[in-house]
Design an enzyme around this catalytic site. Structure first.
Site, PDB file in Angstrom:
ATOM      1  N   TYR A 190     -22.817   5.001   8.459  1.00 13.14           N
ATOM      2  CA  TYR A 190     -24.218   4.697   7.879  1.00 13.14           C
ATOM      3  C   TYR A 190     -24.985   4.357   9.228  1.00 13.14           C
ATOM      4  O   TYR A 190     -26.334   4.878   9.182  1.00 13.14           O
ATOM      5  CB  TYR A 190     -24.218   3.712   6.925  1.00 13.14           C
ATOM      6  CG  TYR A 190     -23.873   3.898   5.541  1.00 13.14           C
ATOM      7  CD1 TYR A 190     -24.784   4.982   4.946  1.00 13.14           C
ATOM      8  CD2 TYR A 190     -22.804   3.521   4.758  1.00 13.14           C
ATOM      9  CE1 TYR A 190     -24.285   5.538   3.479  1.00 13.14           C
ATOM     10  CE2 TYR A 190     -22.728   3.679   3.507  1.00 13.14           C
ATOM     11  CZ  TYR A 190     -23.261   4.550   2.916  1.00 13.14           C
ATOM     12  OH  TYR A 190     -22.971   5.229   1.669  1.00 13.14           O
ATOM     13  N   GLU A 201       7.034  -7.300  -1.344  1.00 15.89           N
ATOM     14  CA  GLU A 201       6.665  -6.291  -2.081  1.00 15.89           C
ATOM     15  C   GLU A 201       5.448  -6.673  -2.963  1.00 15.89           C
ATOM     16  O   GLU A 201       4.112  -6.488  -2.710  1.00 15.89           O
ATOM     17  CB  GLU A 201       7.327  -4.981  -2.315  1.00 15.89           C
ATOM     18  CG  GLU A 201       6.386  -4.094  -3.288  1.00 15.89           C
ATOM     19  CD  GLU A 201       7.467  -2.831  -3.638  1.00 15.89           C
ATOM     20  OE1 GLU A 201       8.665  -3.000  -3.311  1.00 15.89           O
ATOM     21  OE2 GLU A 201       6.989  -2.230  -4.684  1.00 15.89           O
ATOM     22  N   ASP A 211      11.182  -3.562  -3.618  1.00 12.56           N
ATOM     23  CA  ASP A 211      11.958  -3.049  -5.106  1.00 12.56           C
ATOM     24  C   ASP A 211      13.053  -2.183  -4.361  1.00 12.56           C
ATOM     25  O   ASP A 211      12.756  -1.367  -3.389  1.00 12.56           O
ATOM     26  CB  ASP A 211      10.880  -2.099  -5.870  1.00 12.56           C
ATOM     27  CG  ASP A 211      10.001  -3.057  -6.964  1.00 12.56           C
ATOM     28  OD1 ASP A 211      10.464  -4.163  -6.742  1.00 12.56           O
ATOM     29  OD2 ASP A 211       8.981  -2.732  -7.262  1.00 12.56           O
TER      30      ASP A 211
END
Lengths: 362, 362
Positions: free
Chosen positions: B93, B188, B240
């Site tokens: 911007y 996690e 996991d």
């Protein structure tokens, strides 16, 4: 609160036990959780359940769900009594030890958890169940009072986190607050939050900055709600000027979601008002060059809001704003203000806006 | 550090200025940022750039990009000198005021920013540019030393956040650390992090808990890296037991990403080791009932890792583990441990694992 929940769980269990001993068919009356059973409670400021209930009686066909509902109540009682927590995922895994009452899929355990939540008319955090997702950083003139694991009191001064922030826990029911801030500024993007923190904006404006990081999580909405209720301070939302910002982020913050109406009572912030970015801001703050054309999905979302959303249907000024956006055909992000210099938002935009909170949209 | 960056920007600008004054065609030598210019530096522990460079000379065809590159360098210099920050979005911007050198799309400004980053061989945070995304909560035996906006020192004791946590800033370059923790546990899921915080696990285990919330953000990886380097403490990953956990979350934490090889030097944690969940854990900790069958996408991801990923190709034990997972046909989440009771992870799993860190996979 914890005691009340345990008492109610025990009461319901005792009733069922009594019915069984009396040779009757035990049953549970669960509120019907669907849009057909919802109305927009304008006075209260959120979607709420009408009175309809469904019966879950113990029959051959419902024996498994019935047992699972009782097991879920028992797990909740255990959690609350032991001051422990379980995520929805963990609750599902715990059920693997329930023999024939085990859940095969998490969908099933989530549904039963929602039923229990609706049955007792409390949110699942009060039952000891917490969501997986985190979210909600805080900086500024606020002291959060929490407890250590040993139960002793802990005071967290959110003016003392430097360039970092206080990350709220997943469950916020037990927190207490001290503040003399003039308002809460709930900010959509982590980038804008970081800018305001970096420049100590909370000091200049005597406020509390909260980063929502997109659509606010349950914890984040509940935190803002409890803080705003208890301390009677206004909440101003500073989000992108696009249909997603209006109808997903702001609307969820303010009145909650249609799909979880039994929860909105706890997870909405009816006192929230919309600071910006408004379509009119694009003109007033000369942001034309920093806008983006509305995409098809934006237009669809905006038209949907006008046509189907009871919240927008109730608030004329919002209808006007969305119509203006559709007419202009552009959207503007909060970071678009950087077009005038990185700290224009701090030096110009926010002060000019905050001089007239009465102009903020409902 | 800040001074060094400014000096180098000025040096490069002066060279170009000199070439122009001498009537020569100025040019910039930018490292080639592509997989073809990458190798796996086993000793260092990450993917790194080979020496190839591309020339950006000032010609009629390149005049806009050339000007944009210089403008981006100037913006960086300004940011570093003023101790300010800009997100990638904000930088885009800001360019709206650069006249003909303005960027039309953020893609373009991101690419030029990456070029500048590679040119100076520093990460963009050191140039004052910060990512949009937040991420990384911390609790436990760590004091983070930050600065107030007025420059005064601030000490953040991460044992003192109750059920909440310290949320690290988007840029972590300026932080300093004090700790006597035995290790860092990088977790996690936010849910597991919340459980360990709730039960004061960092106290029991004398460690620092860090919530990655899925694939760790740049800030989170950089934070862990700087902390582990400076304090010489090991990093254990607890994620996991599935292909996503192995090859997306853990691999990104440890060696960085293939697409951003010019950054991996800063954003990898080569000292990280894998605590669990391993396929063998499913057998050893009797989690069979709490597993899920591998989906097609899991199988594809696992086979891809074996076939194409230099990291797995280099580490035999990882190949074995992934092959075992494919053979068993199931995956196990870290929350699956709840099958044995919610706090089994604290009372059994972690202590048994931590008794043998030498068994953790590289």
């Amino acid at each position: 609160m914890a005691e009340k929940v345990v008492t109610r769980i025990k009461g319901t269990a005792k009733e069922i036990h009594g019915e069984i001993l009396a040779g009757k068919k035990p049953e549970l009356k669960l509120p019907l959780r669907s849009l057909a059973n919802v109305r927009y409670a304008v006075q209260k400021g959120y979607f709420e359940l009408r009175g309809k209930r469904k019966l879950r009686a113990l029959t051959v066909g419902t024996v498994k769900t019935f047992a699972q509902t009782l097991r879920m109540m028992a797990l909740s009682k255990e959690l609350v009594e032991q001051d422990d927590i379980a995520t929805k995922r963990e609750a599902y895994y715990v059920s693997k030890n329930w023999g024939d009452a085990r859940f095969d899929e998490q969908d099933e355990s989530d549904t039963v958890m929602d039923d229990v939540e609706a049955l007792f008319g409390v949110n699942r955090e009060q039952l000891g169940f917490i969501p997986e997702e985190k979210g909600g950083e805080v900086a500024g003139r606020l002291v959060v009072i929490d407890r250590n694991p040993d139960g002793s009191e802990l005071r967290l001064d959110c003016t003392q986190f430097g360039s970092g922030a206080y990350s709220m826990p997943i469950s916020v029911e037990h927190l207490k607050f001290e503040t003399k801030a003039a308002f809460i500024l709930a900010i959509e993007t982590a980038g804008m939050f970081q800018r305001l923190v970096k420049h100590g904006y909370w000091q200049t404006a005597n406020c509390i900055l909260i980063s929502m990081g997109g659509v606010p999580t349950r914890a984040c909405r509940r935190f803002i709600r409890r803080l705003a209720d208890e301390k009677k301070i206004p909440v101003y939302a500073f989000v992108d000027g696009d249909p997603y910002g209006y109808s997903n982020i702001y609307r969820t913050l303010k009145v909650g979601s249609g799909n979880a109406a039994h929860l909105n009572e706890f997870f909405c912030v009816p006192q929230a008002r919309f600071l910006g970015v408004m379509p009119q801001d694009i003109i007033e703050y000369k942001l034309e060059e920093a806008t983006h054309p509305l995409k098809d999905v934006d237009i669809k979302r905006a038209k949907d809001a006008l046509k189907n959303d009871p919240f927008y249907q109730h608030h004329k000024p919002w209808q006007k704003a969305i119509e203006q956006m559709l007419q202009m055909g552009v959207r503007a992000e909060q970071q678009a203000l950087a077009k005038h210099g990185l700290n224009y938002v701090i030096d110009e935009y926010l002060p000019r806006k905050l001089a007239h909170p009465e102009r903020f949209l409902p």
